[in-house]
Write a protein that holds these residues in place. Structure first.
Motif, PDB file in Angstrom:
ATOM      1  N   VAL A  14      27.698  40.135  46.038  1.00  0.00           N
ATOM      2  CA  VAL A  14      28.507  38.963  46.351  1.00  0.00           C
ATOM      3  C   VAL A  14      28.247  37.732  45.486  1.00  0.00           C
ATOM      4  O   VAL A  14      29.057  36.831  45.480  1.00  0.00           O
ATOM      5  CB  VAL A  14      28.331  38.546  47.835  1.00  0.00           C
ATOM      6  N   THR A  16      28.555  36.856  42.386  1.00  0.00           N
ATOM      7  CA  THR A  16      29.573  36.460  41.428  1.00  0.00           C
ATOM      8  C   THR A  16      30.821  35.937  42.135  1.00  0.00           C
ATOM      9  O   THR A  16      31.497  35.032  41.645  1.00  0.00           O
ATOM     10  CB  THR A  16      29.943  37.644  40.521  1.00  0.00           C
ATOM     11  N   ASP A  17      31.146  36.497  43.288  1.00  0.00           N
ATOM     12  CA  ASP A  17      32.277  35.995  44.064  1.00  0.00           C
ATOM     13  C   ASP A  17      31.979  34.584  44.561  1.00  0.00           C
ATOM     14  O   ASP A  17      32.859  33.722  44.597  1.00  0.00           O
ATOM     15  CB  ASP A  17      32.566  36.929  45.236  1.00  0.00           C
ATOM     16  N   GLN A  18      30.732  34.337  44.937  1.00  0.00           N
ATOM     17  CA  GLN A  18      30.343  32.996  45.365  1.00  0.00           C
ATOM     18  C   GLN A  18      30.489  31.999  44.224  1.00  0.00           C
ATOM     19  O   GLN A  18      30.885  30.850  44.442  1.00  0.00           O
ATOM     20  CB  GLN A  18      28.901  33.006  45.880  1.00  0.00           C
ATOM     21  N   LEU A  20      32.730  32.178  41.858  1.00  0.00           N
ATOM     22  CA  LEU A  20      34.166  31.927  41.769  1.00  0.00           C
ATOM     23  C   LEU A  20      34.598  30.929  42.837  1.00  0.00           C
ATOM     24  O   LEU A  20      35.358  29.991  42.550  1.00  0.00           O
ATOM     25  CB  LEU A  20      34.938  33.240  41.940  1.00  0.00           C
ATOM     26  N   LEU A  58      39.314  41.508  46.089  1.00  0.00           N
ATOM     27  CA  LEU A  58      38.267  40.491  46.259  1.00  0.00           C
ATOM     28  C   LEU A  58      38.517  39.694  47.528  1.00  0.00           C
ATOM     29  O   LEU A  58      37.602  39.457  48.320  1.00  0.00           O
ATOM     30  CB  LEU A  58      38.240  39.555  45.052  1.00  0.00           C
ATOM     31  N   ASP A  59      39.772  39.259  47.704  1.00  0.00           N
ATOM     32  CA  ASP A  59      40.135  38.520  48.905  1.00  0.00           C
ATOM     33  C   ASP A  59      39.898  39.360  50.152  1.00  0.00           C
ATOM     34  O   ASP A  59      39.346  38.879  51.148  1.00  0.00           O
ATOM     35  CB  ASP A  59      41.615  38.126  48.864  1.00  0.00           C
ATOM     36  N   ARG A  62      36.209  39.804  50.995  1.00  0.00           N
ATOM     37  CA  ARG A  62      35.658  38.539  51.495  1.00  0.00           C
ATOM     38  C   ARG A  62      36.063  38.318  52.956  1.00  0.00           C
ATOM     39  O   ARG A  62      35.250  37.925  53.791  1.00  0.00           O
ATOM     40  CB  ARG A  62      36.137  37.386  50.621  1.00  0.00           C
ATOM     41  N   SER A 139      35.984  32.211  54.406  1.00  0.00           N
ATOM     42  CA  SER A 139      36.250  33.492  53.742  1.00  0.00           C
ATOM     43  C   SER A 139      37.703  33.626  53.289  1.00  0.00           C
ATOM     44  O   SER A 139      38.121  34.709  52.880  1.00  0.00           O
ATOM     45  CB  SER A 139      35.915  34.648  54.701  1.00  0.00           C
ATOM     46  N   GLU A 185      38.132  35.357  38.135  1.00  0.00           N
ATOM     47  CA  GLU A 185      38.618  36.241  39.190  1.00  0.00           C
ATOM     48  C   GLU A 185      39.089  37.576  38.630  1.00  0.00           C
ATOM     49  O   GLU A 185      38.799  38.630  39.207  1.00  0.00           O
ATOM     50  CB  GLU A 185      39.759  35.578  39.958  1.00  0.00           C
ATOM     51  N   LEU A 188      36.073  39.742  37.797  1.00  0.00           N
ATOM     52  CA  LEU A 188      35.429  40.237  39.013  1.00  0.00           C
ATOM     53  C   LEU A 188      36.259  41.330  39.677  1.00  0.00           C
ATOM     54  O   LEU A 188      35.717  42.308  40.184  1.00  0.00           O
ATOM     55  CB  LEU A 188      35.224  39.082  39.998  1.00  0.00           C
ATOM     56  N   LEU A 192      35.177  45.126  40.511  1.00  0.00           N
ATOM     57  CA  LEU A 192      35.236  45.665  41.870  1.00  0.00           C
ATOM     58  C   LEU A 192      36.060  46.944  41.918  1.00  0.00           C
ATOM     59  O   LEU A 192      35.692  47.925  42.576  1.00  0.00           O
ATOM     60  CB  LEU A 192      35.832  44.617  42.818  1.00  0.00           C
TER      61      LEU A 192
END
Length: 210
Positions: A14, A16-18, A20, A58-59, A62, A139, A185, A188, A192
């Motif tokens: 997670v 890298t998503d954080q 973003l 990704l969405d 999350r 989220s 994004e 990532l 994913l």
């Protein structure tokens, strides 16, 4: 129906998503400061919570992680979200422009045209109907995070119809938000999809109904 098994959700990294999220939220804060009175967004406004829109993996991941966390801390609220999501799926399935078994939207121009008129009045299942607040705000998808300020697309600068009332084109342009300047994004999302072997967009209801 689209969803990652719990053991898979817990293994996917997670950080890298954080990063973003931090980039996008910082861009939003900057745009909001420049927008000032033009930005009408406030708690309880649900303009951007009515009508479906595509979300990527990704969405979806999350959101699912956020709901997993809520199921531990507030199981009744989480169950209510699941219930609303399942009810939404039941309403949307007959005209769903994709595979209703998986929740994945069809691709291509014809499918995009079908989606334009699809479920414009459907409330988001994460929206609390009593308070008008997002139950998984931390989220929320990227589309939700950038809604309100001017954001550029192939059609030009788009803004929420409730915002920038009476503003000139120049005033709107001065408040433009550039949410992800380095396109983190996309990188990532490719990582994913490679990690999970899954690709394609869905909508929030299908993501959370399982």
């Amino acid at each position: 129906m689209l969803g990652y098994p719990w053991h898979m959700r817990s293994r996917i990294p997670v950080p890298t998503d954080q990063k973003l999220i931090q980039i996008v939220d910082s861009a939003l804060a900057d745009a909001a400061q420049r927008s000032g009175k033009w930005l009408a967004c406030c708690p309880g406004c649900t303009q951007c919570c009515i009508g479906v829109f595509p979300i990527n993996h990704l969405d979806g991941l999350r959101l699912q992680r956020g709901l997993d966390k809520m199921e531990s801390s507030a199981p009744e609220r989480a169950a209510a979200i699941r219930k609303r999501a399942r009810e939404s799926v039941a309403r949307l399935t007959p005209e769903f422009p994709g595979d209703s078994r998986t929740g994945l939207l069809d691709e291509g121009e014809e499918s995009a045209r079908r989606f334009e008129d699809f479920a414009d009045d459907e409330p988001c299942p994460v929206l609390d109907p009593q308070t008008g607040l997002c139950e998984l705000y931390e989220s929320r998808p990227m589309t939700c995070r950038i809604f309100g300020p001017p954001v550029r697309s192939e059609d030009g600068l788009g803004v929420c119809e409730l915002c920038f009332q009476g503003a000139t084109d120049r005033e709107i342009a001065a408040c433009e938000m550039i949410p992800d300047p380095d396109d983190l994004e996309s990188r990532l999302l490719r990582d994913l999809e490679k990690h999970t072997g899954r690709r394609g967009d869905t909508i929030i209801a299908f993501c959370l109904a399982k």
